[in-house]
Write a protein that holds these residues in place. Structure first.
Motif, PDB file in Angstrom:
ATOM      1  N   ARG A 147       0.849  -1.194   0.000  1.00  0.00           N
ATOM      2  CA  ARG A 147       0.000   0.000   0.000  1.00  0.00           C
ATOM      3  C   ARG A 147       0.886   1.246   0.000  1.00  0.00           C
ATOM      4  O   ARG A 147       1.868   1.330   0.715  1.00  0.00           O
ATOM      5  CB  ARG A 147      -0.914   0.000   1.228  1.00  0.00           C
ATOM      6  N   ILE A 148       0.521   2.224  -0.790  1.00  0.00           N
ATOM      7  CA  ILE A 148       1.231   3.496  -0.872  1.00  0.00           C
ATOM      8  C   ILE A 148       0.364   4.560  -0.186  1.00  0.00           C
ATOM      9  O   ILE A 148      -0.839   4.635  -0.439  1.00  0.00           O
ATOM     10  CB  ILE A 148       1.509   3.882  -2.350  1.00  0.00           C
ATOM     11  N   PRO A 149       0.950   5.399   0.670  1.00  0.00           N
ATOM     12  CA  PRO A 149       0.146   6.402   1.380  1.00  0.00           C
ATOM     13  C   PRO A 149      -0.456   7.450   0.437  1.00  0.00           C
ATOM     14  O   PRO A 149       0.102   7.746  -0.624  1.00  0.00           O
ATOM     15  CB  PRO A 149       1.139   7.050   2.346  1.00  0.00           C
ATOM     16  N   ALA A 150      -1.584   8.004   0.875  1.00  0.00           N
ATOM     17  CA  ALA A 150      -2.242   9.096   0.159  1.00  0.00           C
ATOM     18  C   ALA A 150      -2.853  10.027   1.206  1.00  0.00           C
ATOM     19  O   ALA A 150      -3.312   9.564   2.253  1.00  0.00           O
ATOM     20  CB  ALA A 150      -3.320   8.562  -0.774  1.00  0.00           C
ATOM     21  N   GLU A 151      -2.828  11.321   0.924  1.00  0.00           N
ATOM     22  CA  GLU A 151      -3.387  12.306   1.859  1.00  0.00           C
ATOM     23  C   GLU A 151      -4.151  13.373   1.075  1.00  0.00           C
ATOM     24  O   GLU A 151      -3.746  13.747  -0.035  1.00  0.00           O
ATOM     25  CB  GLU A 151      -2.276  12.939   2.699  1.00  0.00           C
ATOM     26  N   PHE A 152      -5.225  13.855   1.680  1.00  0.00           N
ATOM     27  CA  PHE A 152      -6.102  14.811   1.027  1.00  0.00           C
ATOM     28  C   PHE A 152      -6.410  15.961   1.976  1.00  0.00           C
ATOM     29  O   PHE A 152      -6.662  15.739   3.163  1.00  0.00           O
ATOM     30  CB  PHE A 152      -7.429  14.133   0.639  1.00  0.00           C
ATOM     31  N   LEU A 153      -6.404  17.163   1.436  1.00  0.00           N
ATOM     32  CA  LEU A 153      -6.848  18.339   2.173  1.00  0.00           C
ATOM     33  C   LEU A 153      -8.183  18.747   1.572  1.00  0.00           C
ATOM     34  O   LEU A 153      -8.270  19.052   0.369  1.00  0.00           O
ATOM     35  CB  LEU A 153      -5.810  19.462   2.063  1.00  0.00           C
ATOM     36  N   ILE A 154      -9.214  18.722   2.411  1.00  0.00           N
ATOM     37  CA  ILE A 154     -10.589  18.955   1.971  1.00  0.00           C
ATOM     38  C   ILE A 154     -11.096  20.218   2.647  1.00  0.00           C
ATOM     39  O   ILE A 154     -10.980  20.362   3.876  1.00  0.00           O
ATOM     40  CB  ILE A 154     -11.466  17.741   2.342  1.00  0.00           C
ATOM     41  N   ASP A 155     -11.664  21.125   1.859  1.00  0.00           N
ATOM     42  CA  ASP A 155     -12.111  22.397   2.430  1.00  0.00           C
ATOM     43  C   ASP A 155     -13.472  22.269   3.119  1.00  0.00           C
ATOM     44  O   ASP A 155     -14.075  21.188   3.156  1.00  0.00           O
ATOM     45  CB  ASP A 155     -12.086  23.516   1.386  1.00  0.00           C
ATOM     46  N   GLU A 156     -13.937  23.384   3.641  1.00  0.00           N
ATOM     47  CA  GLU A 156     -15.173  23.424   4.423  1.00  0.00           C
ATOM     48  C   GLU A 156     -16.417  23.041   3.623  1.00  0.00           C
ATOM     49  O   GLU A 156     -17.436  22.668   4.196  1.00  0.00           O
ATOM     50  CB  GLU A 156     -15.377  24.834   5.010  1.00  0.00           C
ATOM     51  N   LYS A 157     -16.329  23.112   2.311  1.00  0.00           N
ATOM     52  CA  LYS A 157     -17.465  22.770   1.448  1.00  0.00           C
ATOM     53  C   LYS A 157     -17.385  21.339   0.935  1.00  0.00           C
ATOM     54  O   LYS A 157     -18.227  20.913   0.150  1.00  0.00           O
ATOM     55  CB  LYS A 157     -17.543  23.742   0.274  1.00  0.00           C
ATOM     56  N   GLY A 158     -16.334  20.602   1.358  1.00  0.00           N
ATOM     57  CA  GLY A 158     -16.191  19.216   0.919  1.00  0.00           C
ATOM     58  C   GLY A 158     -15.463  19.064  -0.403  1.00  0.00           C
ATOM     59  O   GLY A 158     -15.548  18.016  -1.040  1.00  0.00           O
ATOM     60  N   ILE A 159     -14.735  20.099  -0.800  1.00  0.00           N
ATOM     61  CA  ILE A 159     -13.998  20.078  -2.063  1.00  0.00           C
ATOM     62  C   ILE A 159     -12.518  19.776  -1.779  1.00  0.00           C
ATOM     63  O   ILE A 159     -11.912  20.371  -0.887  1.00  0.00           O
ATOM     64  CB  ILE A 159     -14.120  21.427  -2.811  1.00  0.00           C
ATOM     65  N   ILE A 160     -11.958  18.870  -2.556  1.00  0.00           N
ATOM     66  CA  ILE A 160     -10.549  18.523  -2.392  1.00  0.00           C
ATOM     67  C   ILE A 160      -9.688  19.675  -2.903  1.00  0.00           C
ATOM     68  O   ILE A 160      -9.780  20.062  -4.065  1.00  0.00           O
ATOM     69  CB  ILE A 160     -10.211  17.218  -3.147  1.00  0.00           C
ATOM     70  N   GLN A 161      -8.884  20.220  -2.003  1.00  0.00           N
ATOM     71  CA  GLN A 161      -7.955  21.280  -2.380  1.00  0.00           C
ATOM     72  C   GLN A 161      -6.586  20.715  -2.751  1.00  0.00           C
ATOM     73  O   GLN A 161      -5.899  21.267  -3.589  1.00  0.00           O
ATOM     74  CB  GLN A 161      -7.836  22.307  -1.260  1.00  0.00           C
ATOM     75  N   VAL A 162      -6.202  19.625  -2.095  1.00  0.00           N
ATOM     76  CA  VAL A 162      -4.947  18.938  -2.418  1.00  0.00           C
ATOM     77  C   VAL A 162      -5.211  17.435  -2.364  1.00  0.00           C
ATOM     78  O   VAL A 162      -5.717  16.937  -1.354  1.00  0.00           O
ATOM     79  CB  VAL A 162      -3.806  19.296  -1.434  1.00  0.00           C
ATOM     80  N   ALA A 163      -4.870  16.747  -3.441  1.00  0.00           N
ATOM     81  CA  ALA A 163      -4.900  15.275  -3.484  1.00  0.00           C
ATOM     82  C   ALA A 163      -3.453  14.839  -3.670  1.00  0.00           C
ATOM     83  O   ALA A 163      -2.855  15.121  -4.707  1.00  0.00           O
ATOM     84  CB  ALA A 163      -5.766  14.786  -4.639  1.00  0.00           C
ATOM     85  N   TYR A 164      -2.904  14.209  -2.647  1.00  0.00           N
ATOM     86  CA  TYR A 164      -1.487  13.854  -2.672  1.00  0.00           C
ATOM     87  C   TYR A 164      -1.340  12.342  -2.604  1.00  0.00           C
ATOM     88  O   TYR A 164      -1.663  11.718  -1.594  1.00  0.00           O
ATOM     89  CB  TYR A 164      -0.761  14.498  -1.486  1.00  0.00           C
ATOM     90  N   TYR A 165      -0.860  11.768  -3.692  1.00  0.00           N
ATOM     91  CA  TYR A 165      -0.621  10.338  -3.781  1.00  0.00           C
ATOM     92  C   TYR A 165       0.881  10.117  -3.690  1.00  0.00           C
ATOM     93  O   TYR A 165       1.630  10.644  -4.535  1.00  0.00           O
ATOM     94  CB  TYR A 165      -1.178   9.776  -5.093  1.00  0.00           C
ATOM     95  N   GLY A 166       1.321   9.376  -2.689  1.00  0.00           N
ATOM     96  CA  GLY A 166       2.745   9.147  -2.493  1.00  0.00           C
ATOM     97  C   GLY A 166       3.388   8.451  -3.680  1.00  0.00           C
ATOM     98  O   GLY A 166       2.772   7.607  -4.321  1.00  0.00           O
ATOM     99  N   ARG A 167       4.626   8.828  -3.951  1.00  0.00           N
ATOM    100  CA  ARG A 167       5.394   8.176  -5.010  1.00  0.00           C
ATOM    101  C   ARG A 167       6.176   6.990  -4.455  1.00  0.00           C
ATOM    102  O   ARG A 167       6.565   6.096  -5.185  1.00  0.00           O
ATOM    103  CB  ARG A 167       6.346   9.183  -5.650  1.00  0.00           C
ATOM    104  N   LEU A 168       6.414   7.021  -3.141  1.00  0.00           N
ATOM    105  CA  LEU A 168       7.136   5.970  -2.421  1.00  0.00           C
ATOM    106  C   LEU A 168       6.429   5.764  -1.087  1.00  0.00           C
ATOM    107  O   LEU A 168       5.595   6.578  -0.687  1.00  0.00           O
ATOM    108  CB  LEU A 168       8.598   6.389  -2.172  1.00  0.00           C
ATOM    109  N   ILE A 169       6.793   4.726  -0.340  1.00  0.00           N
ATOM    110  CA  ILE A 169       6.144   4.509   0.963  1.00  0.00           C
ATOM    111  C   ILE A 169       6.565   5.553   1.994  1.00  0.00           C
ATOM    112  O   ILE A 169       5.909   5.705   3.014  1.00  0.00           O
ATOM    113  CB  ILE A 169       6.376   3.080   1.508  1.00  0.00           C
ATOM    114  N   THR A 170       7.619   6.283   1.707  1.00  0.00           N
ATOM    115  CA  THR A 170       8.091   7.334   2.610  1.00  0.00           C
ATOM    116  C   THR A 170       7.591   8.716   2.205  1.00  0.00           C
ATOM    117  O   THR A 170       7.931   9.707   2.839  1.00  0.00           O
ATOM    118  CB  THR A 170       9.634   7.357   2.619  1.00  0.00           C
ATOM    119  N   ASP A 171       6.782   8.794   1.165  1.00  0.00           N
ATOM    120  CA  ASP A 171       6.365  10.063   0.577  1.00  0.00           C
ATOM    121  C   ASP A 171       4.997  10.483   1.108  1.00  0.00           C
ATOM    122  O   ASP A 171       3.996   9.807   0.887  1.00  0.00           O
ATOM    123  CB  ASP A 171       6.331   9.903  -0.948  1.00  0.00           C
TER     124      ASP A 171
END
Length: 185
Positions: A147-171
Motif C-alpha cells: 500500500r502506498i500512502p495518500a493524503e487529502f486536504l478537503i475544504d469546508e465545502k467538501g472540495i478537495i484542495q490537495v490530493a497527494y498520492y505518495g510516489r514511495l512509501i516514505t512520501d
C-alpha cells in the motif's frame, strides 16, 4: 482501484466507525477543513511515526478549524494493538477490505515499495527515524505490504484542495502544505 482524485473534485462521502466505535461521516465535517490520510497498516512504523507527528500538531490544527481522519488497511483488532496505543485525539479507522481506499484511488504498488527499499541507505535511515521515536519495524500479518500512502486536504465545502498520492512509501504531503491549508493561507 478507481481513478485518482484531483484538486476541485468533491470528496467522496463515507460512513465508518473509528477506534472507539464512534460513527464517522465525512459530511459531518462540513464547515471545517479536513486532513484525510490513508496509511499502509496499523503496525507500519513509518505510519505510526506520522500519526505521532499528527498528534503533536493536532491541537493547533483543531484551533484553526481542521480535523484529521486517518485510515489503516488493517483489521480493527490490529488497529487497537498497534497505532491505537498512541491514543490519537482524532479518528483512526480500520478499513481492512480497502473499500474507502479504493473510493479515493489510494494505490497498491509492489514496484513503488521496491523502489523505496532500493534507495541507498533508506532502510537504515527509516530504522533510525522510527526507533528514535520509539516505534519498531513490525510486520503486520495479513496486511497489504504494498500500500502506498495518500493524503487529502478537503475544504469546508467538501472540495478537495490537495490530493497527494505518495510516489514511495516514505512520501507524504509536506507539513508546510498542511500548515498553510490549516491556517487558511
Amino acid at each position: 482501484m478507481s481513478d485518482q482524485l484531483q484538486h476541485g473534485d468533491t470528496a467522496p462521502l463515507f460512513q465508518m466507525k473509528d477506534q472507539n466505535d464512534k460513527p464517522i461521516l465525512l459530511e459531518n465535517n462540513r464547515g471545517r477543513k479536513v486532513l484525510l490520510a490513508f496509511f499502509r497498516n496499523s503496525a507500519c512504523a513509518l505510519c505510526n511515526l506520522r500519526v505521532h507527528q499528527f498528534i503533536q500538531r493536532h491541537q493547533a490544527w483543531q484551533q484553526q478549524g481542521m480535523e484529521v481522519i486517518a485510515f489503516f488497511e488493517s483489521p480493527e483488532a490490529n488497529l487497537h494493538k498497534y497505532v491505537g496505543q498512541q491514543n490519537a485525539p482524532f479518528p483512526l479507522i480500520a478499513d481492512p477490505e480497502a473499500e474507502i481506499y479504493d473510493v479515493y484511488g489510494a494505490e497498491t504498488s509492489e514496484a513503488k515499495v521496491q523502489a523505496t527499499l532500493s534507495l541507498p541507505g533508506i532502510q537504515e535511515k527509516i530504522s533510525v527515524q522510527v526507533e528514535e521515536a520509539g516505534f519498531k519495524l513490525i510486520p503486520e500479518e495479513g496486511s497489504n505490504f504494498n500500500r502506498i500512502p495518500a493524503e487529502f486536504l478537503i475544504d469546508e465545502k467538501g472540495i478537495i484542495q490537495v490530493a497527494y498520492y505518495g510516489r514511495l512509501i516514505t512520501d507524504h504531503l509536506p507539513y508546510e502544505t498542511i500548515e498553510r491549508f490549516s491556517a487558511g493561507n
